[in-house]
Design an enzyme around this catalytic site. Structure first.
Site, PDB file in Angstrom:
ATOM      1  N   GLY A 100       0.839  -1.201   0.000  1.00 52.47           N
ATOM      2  CA  GLY A 100       0.000   0.000   0.000  1.00 52.47           C
ATOM      3  C   GLY A 100       0.867   1.241   0.000  1.00 52.47           C
ATOM      4  O   GLY A 100       2.043   1.193  -0.357  1.00 52.47           O
ATOM      5  N   GLY A 101       0.287   2.343   0.401  1.00 49.64           N
ATOM      6  CA  GLY A 101       1.061   3.577   0.424  1.00 49.64           C
ATOM      7  C   GLY A 101       0.189   4.793   0.627  1.00 49.64           C
ATOM      8  O   GLY A 101      -0.940   4.695   1.120  1.00 49.64           O
TER       9      GLY A 101
ATOM     10  N   SER B  24      -4.146  -2.641  -0.430  1.00 49.76           N
ATOM     11  CA  SER B  24      -4.506  -1.236  -0.245  1.00 49.76           C
ATOM     12  C   SER B  24      -4.387  -0.437  -1.542  1.00 49.76           C
ATOM     13  O   SER B  24      -5.140  -0.655  -2.478  1.00 49.76           O
ATOM     14  CB  SER B  24      -3.646  -0.636   0.863  1.00 49.76           C
ATOM     15  OG  SER B  24      -4.124   0.621   1.248  1.00 49.76           O
TER      16      SER B  24
ATOM     17  N   ALA C  47      -7.633  -5.699   0.965  1.00 44.29           N
ATOM     18  CA  ALA C  47      -7.366  -4.924   2.189  1.00 44.29           C
ATOM     19  C   ALA C  47      -7.183  -3.452   1.852  1.00 44.29           C
ATOM     20  O   ALA C  47      -6.180  -2.832   2.181  1.00 44.29           O
ATOM     21  CB  ALA C  47      -6.135  -5.475   2.907  1.00 44.29           C
TER      22      ALA C  47
ATOM     23  N   PRO D 189      -8.909   2.587   3.696  1.00 43.06           N
ATOM     24  CA  PRO D 189      -7.963   3.698   3.867  1.00 43.06           C
ATOM     25  C   PRO D 189      -7.685   3.953   5.333  1.00 43.06           C
ATOM     26  O   PRO D 189      -8.496   3.650   6.207  1.00 43.06           O
ATOM     27  CB  PRO D 189      -8.697   4.876   3.221  1.00 43.06           C
ATOM     28  CG  PRO D 189     -10.141   4.547   3.379  1.00 43.06           C
ATOM     29  CD  PRO D 189     -10.247   3.053   3.279  1.00 43.06           C
TER      30      PRO D 189
ATOM     31  N   LYS E 227     -16.675   9.708   6.261  1.00 43.17           N
ATOM     32  CA  LYS E 227     -16.420  10.468   5.032  1.00 43.17           C
ATOM     33  C   LYS E 227     -15.263   9.853   4.248  1.00 43.17           C
ATOM     34  O   LYS E 227     -15.339   9.710   3.018  1.00 43.17           O
ATOM     35  CB  LYS E 227     -16.125  11.925   5.388  1.00 43.17           C
ATOM     36  CG  LYS E 227     -15.897  12.813   4.180  1.00 43.17           C
ATOM     37  CD  LYS E 227     -15.967  14.286   4.558  1.00 43.17           C
ATOM     38  CE  LYS E 227     -14.816  14.674   5.442  1.00 43.17           C
ATOM     39  NZ  LYS E 227     -14.782  16.140   5.691  1.00 43.17           N
TER      40      LYS E 227
END
Length: 466
Positions: A80-81, A113, A135, A138, A172
């Site tokens: 992810g990142g 991600s 997965a 966020p 949100k």
């Protein structure tokens, strides 16, 4: 019919056919074909996705004309990142003038991600055997509970209750991520329902499961196998259909250059953190002992590099403020007799600020706790030893020049009431006093004004000190 007439009819028919083909091309009714013998540009995303990854992909896609590339392959292996870097990469993929194939490889790799979003955005999504994706929930700075754990055995009703208890900011962020990945899924004709599940429930899939769910387009053992399997596929590029012809296509591997590697090093949170502290140390040492020059130059350069890194990293400014406050407290400990209160408080503030600076759940984007502990102790030692020695050096008496005379003892040459001559260091100096002085009397130099020394009797000076 004469031979010349037959030739004219053949040419006439060819012109009509060519006109029809060109007309179909202009209206997009006849798919373009990527000719064999062209180049497939191979890019790599290895590790956490950040500003360096975006810069590498952006320049790679911009160089397709240079390499005569008709296809771009992005090989993914990422946990992810950063959300901002991921979205910028996706924008580059969507705007690409050539097809982009995202390929999770080699076996054992993952596209978690942010990698899942990139897969959904690509024109073709592929995975190697024994790889995973998903997965895609966020996270924000400081982390949040987000979606319920997919391994949790709670009932569906409890999950809905837990979701309703989420704070508005969390809702949100989750809803924005869901809308974003569903939009990518609809654009590429992939499974939008599972995409939402990957965000809300942090669901993951193996390669075989992803193919069965319609999340990816194919499974390939390696890049040659991938090129063989996508041969003949028709994809849409900016409203125009293109038929891939990848048999015998050349593969050009574009490795990261020095600029990308340097950017990756600078934007590593641990490196940026160390650069920040070196910048602080250098400037403080320069201000404590002006004229050393080297600490000031090194500190300024490191501080600017750190600020550049923090510009593209999601830092917590409260943590940065605590680090600065901790440094101020430890520096004040050397001037104010606080019996260690300022020093201990500064160490605590420094350590807490370091932990908060990039306190997030994104893999590869956090500061190592052992590094924080080591640097905190080194910072305390730095102020107690190095800066302390520099400040003590400033307080030492001057040992050269006229200023050296201040505090020295002289001898009166002739009697005088207000101004006269005294001998200091074997030299005659004009001296001024407020009381009469006699020949041979010892005096103490208190100040210098031009070529005039201000003196007091030696006994008078000693009584003041006592």
């Amino acid at each position: 019919m004469c031979p010349e007439r037959k030739v004219e009819q053949v040419f006439f028919r060819l012109k009509i056919k060519l006109s029809i083909i060109l007309l179909l091309f202009s209206y997009g009714l006849c798919p373009l074909i990527v000719q064999a013998g062209s180049t497939a540009l191979w890019l790599d995303i290895e590790g956490a996705i950040g500003p360096a990854s975006h810069d590498y992909i952006k320049r790679g896609l911009a160089s397709v004309a240079t390499y005569n590339a008709q296809l771009v392959i992005i090989r993914l292996n990422t946990p992810g990142g950063l959300d901002a870097s991921m979205r910028e990469i996706i924008q580059e993929i969507i705007a690409s003038p050539v097809p982009v194939v995202s390929y999770v490889a080699p076996s054992g790799a993952r596209a978690s991600s942010a990698g899942t979003y990139i897969l959904y955005a690509s024109h073709i999504a592929a995975m190697a055997p024994a790889t995973t994706l998903g997965a895609a929930t966020p996270v924000k700075v400081g982390g949040f509970s987000g979606a319920p754990d997919s391994s949790d055995k709670k009932s569906q009703n409890n999950q809905h209750e837990e979701a309703n208890m989420q704070d508005p900011t969390t809702k949100k962020i989750i809803n924005d991520a869901v809308a974003y990945i569903r939009g990518l899924a609809q654009m590429r004709g992939r499974n939008a329902e599972w995409a939402e599940k990957a965000v809300r429930e942090a669901a993951s899939l193996t390669a075989d499961e992803a193919l069965a769910e319609g999340v990816i387009d194919l499974i390939a053992v390696d890049i040659p196998d991938l090129l063989s399997k996508i041969d003949g596929r028709i994809i849409n590029i900016q409203g125009q259909e293109i038929t891939l012809s990848t048999q015998g296509i050349n593969i050009q591997h574009l490795e990261q250059d020095w600029r990308t590697r340097l950017l990756a090093i600078i934007t590593d949170p641990n490196i940026a953190y160390i650069l920040l502290l070196i910048g602080f140390y250098g400037l403080i040492l320069e201000f404590a002992h002006p004229g050393t020059i080297i600490p000031g130059v090194v500190g300024a350069v490191c501080l600017l590099l750190a600020l550049f890194a923090f510009q593209v990293l999601p830092i917590n400014y409260a943590g940065l403020a605590l680090i600065f406050l901790g440094i101020v407290f430890m520096l004040a400990e050397m001037f104010v007799p606080s019996f260690g209160a300022l020093g201990i408080g500064g160490m605590i503030a420094f350590a807490m600020g370091s932990i908060m600076l990039l306190d997030m759940d994104i893999p590869g984007y956090g500061i190592s706790i052992p590094l924080i502990a080591t640097v905190t102790l080194m910072t305390a030692g730095f102020f107690l030893v190095v800066v302390g020695m520099a400040i003590k050096a400033r307080k030492r008496p001057v040992v050269s020049g006229r200023e050296e005379l201040i505090g020295d003892i002289g001898e009166v040459v002739d009697d005088f009431d207000n101004e006269g001559w005294i001998r200091v260091h074997g030299e005659l100096w004009r001296a001024k006093t407020s009381i009469p002085l006699r020949r041979g009397q010892k005096v103490h130099v208190t100040a210098i004004k031009g070529l005039m020394l201000e003196v007091e009797t030696y006994n008078q000076h000693n009584s003041k000190e006592n």
